[in-house]
Design a protein around this motif. Structure first.
Motif, PDB file in Angstrom:
ATOM      1  N   ASN A 191      29.182  71.284  10.002  1.00 39.34           N
ATOM      2  CA  ASN A 191      28.966  70.924   8.614  1.00 39.34           C
ATOM      3  C   ASN A 191      28.769  69.635   8.290  1.00 39.34           C
ATOM      4  O   ASN A 191      28.270  69.059   7.502  1.00 39.34           O
ATOM      5  N   LYS A 192      30.000  68.863   8.821  1.00 40.56           N
ATOM      6  CA  LYS A 192      30.357  67.457   8.371  1.00 40.56           C
ATOM      7  C   LYS A 192      29.371  66.619   9.070  1.00 40.56           C
ATOM      8  O   LYS A 192      28.893  65.783   8.485  1.00 40.56           O
ATOM      9  N   TYR A 193      28.939  66.926  10.217  1.00 40.26           N
ATOM     10  CA  TYR A 193      27.763  66.284  10.874  1.00 40.26           C
ATOM     11  C   TYR A 193      26.185  66.071   9.848  1.00 40.26           C
ATOM     12  O   TYR A 193      25.769  65.273   9.724  1.00 40.26           O
ATOM     13  N   LEU A 194      26.055  67.341   9.598  1.00 39.79           N
ATOM     14  CA  LEU A 194      25.141  67.558   8.766  1.00 39.79           C
ATOM     15  C   LEU A 194      25.088  66.595   7.386  1.00 39.79           C
ATOM     16  O   LEU A 194      24.005  65.984   7.115  1.00 39.79           O
ATOM     17  N   ASP A 195      26.157  66.564   6.936  1.00 39.93           N
ATOM     18  CA  ASP A 195      26.507  65.621   5.751  1.00 39.93           C
ATOM     19  C   ASP A 195      26.483  64.226   6.040  1.00 39.93           C
ATOM     20  O   ASP A 195      25.740  63.549   5.331  1.00 39.93           O
ATOM     21  N   HIS A 196      26.529  63.794   7.005  1.00 40.92           N
ATOM     22  CA  HIS A 196      26.639  62.220   7.291  1.00 40.92           C
ATOM     23  C   HIS A 196      25.303  62.132   7.915  1.00 40.92           C
ATOM     24  O   HIS A 196      24.617  61.133   7.191  1.00 40.92           O
ATOM     25  N   LEU A 197      24.606  62.961   8.577  1.00 42.99           N
ATOM     26  CA  LEU A 197      23.147  62.782   8.824  1.00 42.99           C
ATOM     27  C   LEU A 197      22.094  62.869   7.662  1.00 42.99           C
ATOM     28  O   LEU A 197      21.446  61.985   7.332  1.00 42.99           O
ATOM     29  N   LEU A 198      22.576  63.788   6.635  1.00 42.51           N
ATOM     30  CA  LEU A 198      21.581  63.832   5.534  1.00 42.51           C
ATOM     31  C   LEU A 198      21.807  62.642   4.558  1.00 42.51           C
ATOM     32  O   LEU A 198      20.864  62.069   4.010  1.00 42.51           O
ATOM     33  N   GLU A 199      23.215  62.270   4.692  1.00 40.25           N
ATOM     34  CA  GLU A 199      23.403  60.837   3.695  1.00 40.25           C
ATOM     35  C   GLU A 199      22.852  59.804   4.340  1.00 40.25           C
ATOM     36  O   GLU A 199      22.084  58.969   3.613  1.00 40.25           O
ATOM     37  N   TYR A 200      22.664  59.580   5.636  1.00 43.55           N
ATOM     38  CA  TYR A 200      21.863  58.264   6.223  1.00 43.55           C
ATOM     39  C   TYR A 200      20.538  58.464   5.985  1.00 43.55           C
ATOM     40  O   TYR A 200      19.940  57.515   5.462  1.00 43.55           O
ATOM     41  N   LEU A 201      19.891  59.722   6.040  1.00 37.58           N
ATOM     42  CA  LEU A 201      18.482  59.730   6.127  1.00 37.58           C
ATOM     43  C   LEU A 201      17.950  59.439   4.744  1.00 37.58           C
ATOM     44  O   LEU A 201      16.976  58.817   4.480  1.00 37.58           O
ATOM     45  N   TYR A 202      18.898  60.081   3.696  1.00 35.26           N
ATOM     46  CA  TYR A 202      18.569  59.935   2.446  1.00 35.26           C
ATOM     47  C   TYR A 202      18.432  58.246   1.952  1.00 35.26           C
ATOM     48  O   TYR A 202      17.481  57.776   1.221  1.00 35.26           O
ATOM     49  N   ASN A 203      19.732  57.866   2.187  1.00 34.42           N
ATOM     50  CA  ASN A 203      19.699  56.117   2.018  1.00 34.42           C
ATOM     51  C   ASN A 203      18.537  55.412   2.808  1.00 34.42           C
ATOM     52  O   ASN A 203      18.207  54.415   2.282  1.00 34.42           O
ATOM     53  N   TYR A 204      18.336  55.854   3.995  1.00 38.78           N
ATOM     54  CA  TYR A 204      17.233  55.113   4.834  1.00 38.78           C
ATOM     55  C   TYR A 204      15.996  55.320   4.049  1.00 38.78           C
ATOM     56  O   TYR A 204      14.864  54.343   4.116  1.00 38.78           O
ATOM     57  N   CYS A 205      15.704  56.432   3.815  1.00 44.08           N
ATOM     58  CA  CYS A 205      14.287  56.670   3.003  1.00 44.08           C
ATOM     59  C   CYS A 205      14.238  56.087   1.781  1.00 44.08           C
ATOM     60  O   CYS A 205      13.133  55.549   1.410  1.00 44.08           O
ATOM     61  N   SER A 206      15.219  55.977   0.936  1.00 46.60           N
ATOM     62  CA  SER A 206      15.049  55.071  -0.105  1.00 46.60           C
ATOM     63  C   SER A 206      15.039  53.660   0.099  1.00 46.60           C
ATOM     64  O   SER A 206      14.522  53.027  -0.736  1.00 46.60           O
ATOM     65  N   ARG A 207      15.438  53.085   1.186  1.00 46.23           N
ATOM     66  CA  ARG A 207      15.122  51.766   1.394  1.00 46.23           C
ATOM     67  C   ARG A 207      13.710  51.383   2.018  1.00 46.23           C
ATOM     68  O   ARG A 207      13.129  50.596   1.538  1.00 46.23           O
ATOM     69  N   VAL A 208      13.347  52.505   2.831  1.00 41.95           N
ATOM     70  CA  VAL A 208      11.904  52.154   3.585  1.00 41.95           C
ATOM     71  C   VAL A 208      10.766  52.708   2.478  1.00 41.95           C
ATOM     72  O   VAL A 208       9.624  52.172   2.566  1.00 41.95           O
ATOM     73  N   LYS A 209      11.161  53.808   1.835  1.00 42.61           N
ATOM     74  CA  LYS A 209      10.015  54.093   0.829  1.00 42.61           C
ATOM     75  C   LYS A 209      10.345  54.169  -0.569  1.00 42.61           C
ATOM     76  O   LYS A 209      10.836  55.138  -1.149  1.00 42.61           O
ATOM     77  N   PRO A 210      10.689  53.131  -1.081  1.00 37.92           N
ATOM     78  CA  PRO A 210      11.198  53.073  -2.764  1.00 37.92           C
ATOM     79  C   PRO A 210      10.429  53.844  -3.642  1.00 37.92           C
ATOM     80  O   PRO A 210      10.887  53.973  -4.662  1.00 37.92           O
ATOM     81  N   LEU A 211       9.072  53.697  -3.310  1.00 35.06           N
ATOM     82  CA  LEU A 211       8.168  54.312  -4.660  1.00 35.06           C
ATOM     83  C   LEU A 211       8.226  55.958  -4.417  1.00 35.06           C
ATOM     84  O   LEU A 211       7.443  56.453  -5.274  1.00 35.06           O
ATOM     85  N   MET A 212       8.785  56.429  -3.266  1.00 41.15           N
ATOM     86  CA  MET A 212       8.764  57.914  -3.524  1.00 41.15           C
ATOM     87  C   MET A 212       9.724  58.629  -4.268  1.00 41.15           C
ATOM     88  O   MET A 212      10.868  58.057  -4.089  1.00 41.15           O
ATOM     89  N   ASP A 213       9.484  59.331  -5.151  1.00 37.61           N
ATOM     90  CA  ASP A 213      10.472  60.435  -5.875  1.00 37.61           C
ATOM     91  C   ASP A 213      11.133  61.158  -5.107  1.00 37.61           C
ATOM     92  O   ASP A 213      10.451  62.430  -4.736  1.00 37.61           O
ATOM     93  N   ILE A 214      12.079  61.011  -4.471  1.00 35.92           N
ATOM     94  CA  ILE A 214      12.758  61.675  -3.526  1.00 35.92           C
ATOM     95  C   ILE A 214      13.399  63.039  -3.949  1.00 35.92           C
ATOM     96  O   ILE A 214      13.280  63.981  -3.729  1.00 35.92           O
ATOM     97  N   GLU A 215      14.074  62.681  -5.264  1.00 38.08           N
ATOM     98  CA  GLU A 215      14.732  63.775  -5.975  1.00 38.08           C
ATOM     99  C   GLU A 215      13.598  65.095  -6.406  1.00 38.08           C
ATOM    100  O   GLU A 215      13.878  66.006  -6.028  1.00 38.08           O
TER     101      GLU A 215
END
Length: 508
Positions: A187-211
């Motif tokens: 469960n903790k591993y999922l938290d860290h993986l999700l946090e990284y992917l969210y942050n990376y996606c916001s940097r690579v695709k800033p125009l995407m409405d992630i929420e």
């Protein structure tokens, strides 16, 4: 300040002008030619900044048009009323007083600001080349950097040990992991993986409405979870009886402990686990312990019946599982969005593993010696010197000429069956006989693509050989009138045709 001198109508005009100029700047940014991943990411971030600024203008305009305090209405009435000349001279007097107090104040037109933006867009300075922070391993948005997450994953108890390359294929396939292994560390591993992917996606695709996209994924997840079809967490009635949470048992149909004992030790254990009670002991002890709960609330049972340190909380367990499954659903969404970066990362790791230590050191030295002002667009637009039109290798450069001759890439082989398609080199030519194009051509001719037709590229030769093979098969085929044998009453063996002739003549 000059902004204090603006009327509400002037503020509205300025906001409208700013919105139009921002829209034009975004259009010009989209039309700008981009030659590398760095250029695309920087351009998207510039558009995002312009879009947020435009949104601020729209918000301010809405507030002005709603005019909750009524100031705009009063201003318009004063401009259009009977004393409009008095209003004009009052404002003119205010302007003169302001410039008398601040003689050096110069109003800069909005046009100059957007001209500077256009100039920076066409000729960006060095400080505008790195608008976003990326690690060296991420290559400014080209690749994923999952090394820390890989270390976390392989250190989870019970997880399969694998190398980094295999992990790049497996980190998005969480449904393949047995849910019995999905504990707190997972469960903790999922938290860290999700946090990284969210942050990376916001940097690579800033125009995407992630929420907004996550809301869609949440609705799909809720449907799958409620129906029990979410990957990796599907409900299985056959295995639920032996699950850790146990399977509840309705005691209203049992009149005594002996009837409960007929269910067997495993079923009683599962029912006790579902209630959070101790599940050990003999068959009679389990039946007695379970039967003692009939018609009673769990809160009214003595604490000695419960397992050590546990209470019956199947709902809490289900909520924990649902929470982990929801995190997995979000990770699946990000993996789909970042499929291109995932593939590029895997290819990059394979390419690095194929190099020798000397080649890696040379590459690092070249990167250190390269001037920092060189952009990725220069590398992407550069055309390698290739006068002999040699094939390009994994590094994007022409392969050596001796290797080109060794593999026979200077020779072309034509196949009429494949529609006169030309194959470069004997290796590609030999391989094509088992590939789809040659098989399709043979199928169109009505000929099976078997080993008999290897190295045959002419349609006429293939048809001729197919005719010979059919004739040979026809000869080898069993013919009843000539090969079937009959025996007469004397014991003579004759063919079927001879036997029929003799029988018709009455000579048997």
């Amino acid at each position: 300040s000059l902004s204090k001198m603006e009327t509400l109508v002037e503020q509205q005009r300025r906001y409208h002008e700013e919105r139009e100029r921002l829209e034009d700047a975004m259009v010009q940014e989209k039309l700008l030619k981009k030659g590398s991943v760095r250029d695309h990411i920087n351009s998207d971030h510039r558009i995002k900044d312009l879009l947020e600024r435009s949104g601020g203008c729209c918000k301010a305009l809405v507030e002005l048009y709603e005019d909750e305090d009524g100031l705009r209405k009063e201003e318009i009435q004063s401009l259009s009323g009977p004393n409009e000349l008095n209003e004009f001279y009052d404002r003119f007097r205010q302007l003169k007083d302001f410039h008398r107090r601040y003689p050096g104040e110069i109003a800069e037109p909005m046009l100059l600001e957007f001209q500077r933006i256009a100039e920076e867009r066409k000729n960006p300075a060095d400080e505008y080349q790195n608008l976003v922070d990326f690690s060296d391993e991420e290559g400014y948005g080209k690749y994923l950097d999952l090394h820390r997450l890989y270390v976390r994953f392989v250190n989870i108890k019970g997880m399969e040990k694998m190398d980094y390359l295999k992990y790049l294929n497996a980190f998005g396939q969480l449904s393949d992991i047995n849910k019995d292994k999905k504990g707190n560390d997972y469960n903790k591993y999922l938290d860290h993986l999700l946090e990284y992917l969210y942050n990376y996606c916001s940097r690579v695709k800033p125009l995407m409405d992630i929420e907004k996209e996550i809301e869609k994924a949440t609705r799909d997840f809720d449907i799958q979870w409620s129906s029990g079809t979410f990957p990796g967490w599907k409900r299985d009635s056959s295995s639920s009886a032996m699950s850790k949470a146990g399977a509840p048992l309705d005691l209203s149909g049992f009149a005594s402990r002996k009837e409960l004992a007929l269910l067997g030790m495993d079923r009683l254990k599962s029912a006790l686990m579902a209630l959070g009670l101790k599940c050990g002991g003999t068959l009679e002890e389990r039946a007695e312990r379970l039967f003692s709960t009939k018609g009673k609330q769990l809160s009214g049972l003595p604490a000695t019946l419960f397992a050590k340190g546990k209470k019956a909380q199947p709902r809490d367990i289900n909520e924990r599982n649902r929470e982990m499954a929801f995190k997995e659903a979000q990770i699946y969404f990000f993996v789909d969005v970042l499929a291109e970066q995932k593939k590029a990362t895997r290819d990059n790791v394979e390419r690095k593993q194929a190099r020798t230590a000397g080649e890696l050191e040379e590459e690092e030295e070249e990167q250190e010696e390269a001037p920092p002002s060189d952009s990725d667009s220069d590398e992407g637009d550069a055309i390698p010197y290739n006068p002999k039109n040699l094939p390009l290798g994994w590094d994007g450069k022409p392969i050596p000429y001796w290797l080109y001759k060794l593999h026979g890439l200077n020779m072309y082989y034509e196949c009429e069956v494949c529609g006169n398609y030309r194959y470069r080199g004997p290796k590609a030519f030999q391989r094509h006989f088992s590939e789809w194009r040659h098989a399709h051509g043979m199928r169109c001719l009505g000929i099976p693509n078997t080993a008999h037709f290897a190295n045959i590229t002419s349609i006429a030769e293939a048809q001729q050989l197919w005719g010979k093979l059919k004739a040979k098969k026809e000869k080898e085929r069993w013919q009843a009138d000539r090969e079937e044998e009959f025996e007469d009453s004397v014991g003579n063996v004759v063919t079927k045709k001879t036997y029929e002739d003799l029988r018709k003549q009455g000579l048997l």
